[in-house]
Design a protein around this motif. Sequence first.
Motif, PDB file in Angstrom:
ATOM      1  N   GLU A   1     -27.483  15.676 -53.198  1.00  0.00           N
ATOM      2  CA  GLU A   1     -27.600  14.973 -51.733  1.00  0.00           C
ATOM      3  C   GLU A   1     -28.966  14.103 -51.547  1.00  0.00           C
ATOM      4  O   GLU A   1     -28.860  13.000 -51.031  1.00  0.00           O
TER       5      GLU A   1
ATOM      6  N   LEU B   1     -30.798   9.870 -51.922  1.00  0.00           N
ATOM      7  CA  LEU B   1     -31.695   9.089 -51.173  1.00  0.00           C
ATOM      8  C   LEU B   1     -32.634   8.167 -51.767  1.00  0.00           C
ATOM      9  O   LEU B   1     -33.515   7.535 -51.143  1.00  0.00           O
TER      10      LEU B   1
ATOM     11  N   GLN C   1     -29.991  16.443 -45.497  1.00  0.00           N
ATOM     12  CA  GLN C   1     -29.916  15.153 -46.090  1.00  0.00           C
ATOM     13  C   GLN C   1     -29.991  13.957 -44.818  1.00  0.00           C
ATOM     14  O   GLN C   1     -30.785  12.890 -44.992  1.00  0.00           O
ATOM     15  N   GLU C   2     -29.464  14.125 -43.700  1.00  0.00           N
ATOM     16  CA  GLU C   2     -29.088  13.175 -42.740  1.00  0.00           C
ATOM     17  C   GLU C   2     -30.464  12.753 -42.086  1.00  0.00           C
ATOM     18  O   GLU C   2     -30.941  11.637 -41.657  1.00  0.00           O
TER      19      GLU C   2
ATOM     20  N   LYS D   1     -32.803  10.992 -44.347  1.00  0.00           N
ATOM     21  CA  LYS D   1     -32.303   9.783 -44.480  1.00  0.00           C
ATOM     22  C   LYS D   1     -32.962   8.816 -43.357  1.00  0.00           C
ATOM     23  O   LYS D   1     -33.512   7.739 -43.515  1.00  0.00           O
ATOM     24  N   SER D   2     -32.931   9.400 -42.085  1.00  0.00           N
ATOM     25  CA  SER D   2     -33.549   8.815 -40.734  1.00  0.00           C
ATOM     26  C   SER D   2     -34.819   8.590 -41.060  1.00  0.00           C
ATOM     27  O   SER D   2     -35.652   7.434 -40.688  1.00  0.00           O
TER      28      SER D   2
ATOM     29  N   LYS E   1     -36.777   8.363 -43.654  1.00  0.00           N
ATOM     30  CA  LYS E   1     -37.058   7.496 -44.650  1.00  0.00           C
ATOM     31  C   LYS E   1     -37.087   6.103 -44.207  1.00  0.00           C
ATOM     32  O   LYS E   1     -37.839   5.121 -44.502  1.00  0.00           O
ATOM     33  N   GLU E   2     -35.955   5.953 -43.336  1.00  0.00           N
ATOM     34  CA  GLU E   2     -35.728   4.336 -42.773  1.00  0.00           C
ATOM     35  C   GLU E   2     -36.870   4.023 -41.524  1.00  0.00           C
ATOM     36  O   GLU E   2     -37.075   3.028 -41.493  1.00  0.00           O
TER      37      GLU E   2
END
Length: 207
Positions: free
Chosen positions: A9, A13, A196-197, A200-201, A203-204
């Motif tokens: 997972e 990313l 994971q979520e 992801k946030s 990193k963005e």
Amino acid sequence: MKHPENILEVAALKPDYLGFIFYERSPRNFSGEIPEIDPTIKKTGVFVDAEIEFILEKVEEYNFKAIQLHGKESAEYCKELRSALNQTNSVEIIKVFSVKETFNFKELKPYEGIVDYFLFDTKGKNKGGNGIVFNWEVLKDYSSKTPFILSGGIGFDEIENINKLITYFKREEKSHLLYAVDVNSKFELEAGLKDQEQLKSFKENLG
């Protein structure tokens, strides 16, 4: 990282590195197999005052591309490890130093030209994963030519300050020195299991 499904997972990313801890006293201690992931992601073995032979065995077993040394490894130890690693393949060496309110950067000098990166983590009761942020102001006195990795309790609350630090080093024409940001405990559902979520946030919003 610790759990195979979670490894996949997080690997989706496309982080630059994924760490695997080999330290029995850590709740994140890794054993078992690493599932196949994108080869551009550098699998990293994390060790604490381990025997060099043990590290070499794990490098061969898991095809590690980087080694993170989280103990009291001397410059001579790092030099010996570097020599041993170069006999087989090129593996990066990351040496960790613990920081709180102050740090004597002269401690880094013996390691110059031996390790590839320094990593600054927060001094705490554990060998990492303390979830505490150190005083980043001390990094403005950083004079080494070796790039460093920022670590230590980093979560969403630190994004703004991380971006300010990135801006500072760019302004000082030292942007190459702040090499990477290392995250761990603030993104865990439990030790070794990452969200994971949230990653992801994060990193963005970074950089």
